[in-house]
Scaffold this active site. Structure first.
Site, PDB file in Angstrom:
ATOM      1  N   ASP A 151      49.066  43.442  43.575  1.00 34.64           N
ATOM      2  CA  ASP A 151      47.580  43.478  42.887  1.00 34.64           C
ATOM      3  C   ASP A 151      48.148  42.297  41.828  1.00 34.64           C
ATOM      4  O   ASP A 151      48.785  42.479  40.940  1.00 34.64           O
ATOM      5  CB  ASP A 151      47.078  44.657  42.283  1.00 34.64           C
ATOM      6  CG  ASP A 151      45.924  44.508  41.436  1.00 34.64           C
ATOM      7  OD1 ASP A 151      45.142  43.528  41.570  1.00 34.64           O
ATOM      8  OD2 ASP A 151      45.851  45.417  40.518  1.00 34.64           O
ATOM      9  N   ASP A 169      42.222  32.602  42.917  1.00 30.91           N
ATOM     10  CA  ASP A 169      41.678  32.227  44.313  1.00 30.91           C
ATOM     11  C   ASP A 169      41.363  33.578  45.178  1.00 30.91           C
ATOM     12  O   ASP A 169      41.854  33.767  46.121  1.00 30.91           O
ATOM     13  CB  ASP A 169      42.329  31.221  45.438  1.00 30.91           C
ATOM     14  CG  ASP A 169      41.489  30.832  46.464  1.00 30.91           C
ATOM     15  OD1 ASP A 169      40.478  30.834  46.519  1.00 30.91           O
ATOM     16  OD2 ASP A 169      42.080  30.405  47.431  1.00 30.91           O
TER      17      ASP A 169
HETATM   18  N1  SAM Z   1      38.170  31.387  49.675  1.00 33.68           N
HETATM   19  C1  SAM Z   1      37.673  32.878  49.236  1.00 33.68           C
HETATM   20  C2  SAM Z   1      36.576  33.033  48.834  1.00 33.68           C
HETATM   21  O1  SAM Z   1      35.690  32.433  49.283  1.00 33.68           O
HETATM   22  O2  SAM Z   1      36.113  33.787  48.010  1.00 33.68           O
HETATM   23  C3  SAM Z   1      38.980  33.243  48.406  1.00 33.68           C
HETATM   24  C4  SAM Z   1      40.253  33.081  49.202  1.00 33.68           C
HETATM   25  S1  SAM Z   1      41.226  34.109  49.803  1.00 33.68           S
HETATM   26  C5  SAM Z   1      41.228  34.318  51.475  1.00 33.68           C
HETATM   27  C6  SAM Z   1      41.184  35.551  49.177  1.00 33.68           C
HETATM   28  C7  SAM Z   1      42.637  36.463  48.867  1.00 33.68           C
HETATM   29  O3  SAM Z   1      42.658  37.049  47.535  1.00 33.68           O
HETATM   30  C8  SAM Z   1      42.691  37.245  50.288  1.00 33.68           C
HETATM   31  O4  SAM Z   1      43.955  36.987  50.754  1.00 33.68           O
HETATM   32  C9  SAM Z   1      42.957  38.811  49.348  1.00 33.68           C
HETATM   33  O5  SAM Z   1      43.754  39.428  49.840  1.00 33.68           O
HETATM   34  C10 SAM Z   1      43.333  38.188  47.880  1.00 33.68           C
HETATM   35  N2  SAM Z   1      43.029  39.152  46.900  1.00 33.68           N
HETATM   36  C11 SAM Z   1      42.102  39.940  46.645  1.00 33.68           C
HETATM   37  N3  SAM Z   1      42.038  40.633  45.508  1.00 33.68           N
HETATM   38  C12 SAM Z   1      43.195  40.344  45.068  1.00 33.68           C
HETATM   39  C13 SAM Z   1      43.962  40.976  43.924  1.00 33.68           C
HETATM   40  N4  SAM Z   1      43.655  42.010  43.178  1.00 33.68           N
HETATM   41  N5  SAM Z   1      45.142  40.586  43.887  1.00 33.68           N
HETATM   42  C14 SAM Z   1      45.737  39.500  44.600  1.00 33.68           C
HETATM   43  N6  SAM Z   1      45.067  39.053  45.675  1.00 33.68           N
HETATM   44  C15 SAM Z   1      43.887  39.584  45.904  1.00 33.68           C
END
Ligand code: SAM
Length: 321
Positions: A151, A169
């Site tokens: 996380d 992101d």
């Molecule tokens: N382009 C995207 C959008 O439109 O919102 C965001 C990019 S990306 C696919 C989002 C990533 O954030 C995912 O791989 C997800 O697993 C990750 N993610 C979500 N919550 C998170 C957290 N608490 N810590 C780290 N990564 C996280």
């Protein structure tokens, strides 16, 4: 949209459709050729489809994340304005960015020595490696990368390292989703301590449209409580059918005021490969916000906090936990 609904649509429709809800009253639909992957992980529901208009698309918890045809717009916009303005980016932290495309753009900088990418979902990274090769273009194998599965909030609170750029992101802050605690003033205070003197934070900040900009304007206002200099910017993302917001924040904007010529010179000398979206003209375009948006940012008073986090609810989202 539930998996049952997808199945029903697959059976009944001449084409298969996937829904991208903006809110209770607005919906964008994409017809798709093939369902490439559908996985419910411990963190989120991952769907990858091959659409007719935008190629391969990633959808997390029913929210469109990125599309093969125009992800370069989103990812170049996310990374390059700040990386080009910074005098010399060496150490980068990416929170989220599971497709590997934010990583791809960061690794283009010849000056970059180390990138730490922290994503909460191991299976998301595995899906990206397997099904999204045109997004990461092999970046997960770069020797400058340290990939951490954790996380992002926990990582930021336990690590004592400083970076030239920190890119957040993560998915939009959905109710019950994995990312909403990464948008609070407390989190931004932690991030500020992890930036070097000229360091820059960049946050993907959600829709910046006329009807949907509460997340974007609240992030701007919240960041302004921590950083002296906050620069919101926007660009239209065709596959989202929306104008999208990003926010750049720094404590020290001393060297940010450079000419268009200098921007293009730096692109030529600092980056490997050719960009398709970002140059000096695009740079000036994205920072020139329309009047109504400047006014909405100015009038926004909300400070997102741990006690009062900002969450959105989209129709069609079942409790995915
Ligand atoms: N382009 C995207 C959008 O439109 O919102 C965001 C990019 S990306 C696919 C989002 C990533 O954030 C995912 O791989 C997800 O697993 C990750 N993610 C979500 N919550 C998170 C957290 N608490 N810590 C780290 N990564 C996280």
């Amino acid at each position: 949209m539930s998996i049952e609904t997808i199945n029903n649509l697959m059976e009944k429709s001449p084409a298969n459709w996937i829904d991208d809800y903006f809110n209770n009253h607005e919906l964008h639909k994409h017809a798709f050729r093939d369902l490439v992957c559908r996985v419910q992980t411990k963190i989120q529901k991952i769907i990858i489809v091959d659409t007719y208009n935008y190629g391969r698309c990633l959808i997390l918890d029913n929210e469109f994340q990125s599309a093969e045809a125009d992800e370069f717009i989103y990812h170049e916009a996310l990374v390059h304005p700040s990386f080009i303005l910074h005098p010399c980016i060496e150490r980068v932290l990416i929170i989220g960015g599971g497709e590997g495309a934010t990583l791809r753009e960061a690794l283009r900088y010849k000056s970059v020595k180390r990138v730490v990418m922290v994503d909460i979902d191991k299976e998301m990274i595995e899906c990206a490696k397997k099904y999204l090769p045109s997004f990461h273009t092999g970046s997960f194998d770069d020797s400058r990368l340290e990939l951490v599965i954790e996380d992002g909030r926990k990582y930021l609170e336990r690590i004592n390292e400083q970076f030239d750029a920190i890119v957040i992101d993560v998915n939009d802050p959905l109710e019950g989703g994995p990312s909403y605690m990464l948008f609070t003033v407390e989190l931004y205070r932690t991030v500020a301590k992890m930036l070097k003197k000229d360091g820059i934070l960049i946050v993907q900040s959600g829709a910046a449209s006329i009807t949907e900009n509460d997340v974007f304007t609240s992030i701007c206002n919240t960041l302004s409580k921590v950083f002296n200099h906050v620069f919101p910017y926007v660009t239209y993302i065709p596959s989202y059918a929306l104008q999208w917001g990003f926010v750049m924040a720094t404590g020290n904007p001393g060297k940010l005021d450079i000419t268009g010529q200098e921007i293009d010179d730096r692109i030529g000398s600092k980056i490997t490969g050719a960009l398709r979206f970002y140059d000096s003209i695009t740079h000036h375009a994205v920072f020139n916000l329309p009047k109504y948006l400047r006014s909405d940012i100015k009038n926004q008073t909300r400070i997102i906090s741990d006690k009062d986090p900002l969450t959105e609810h989209y129709p069609g989202i079942s409790n995915h936990k």
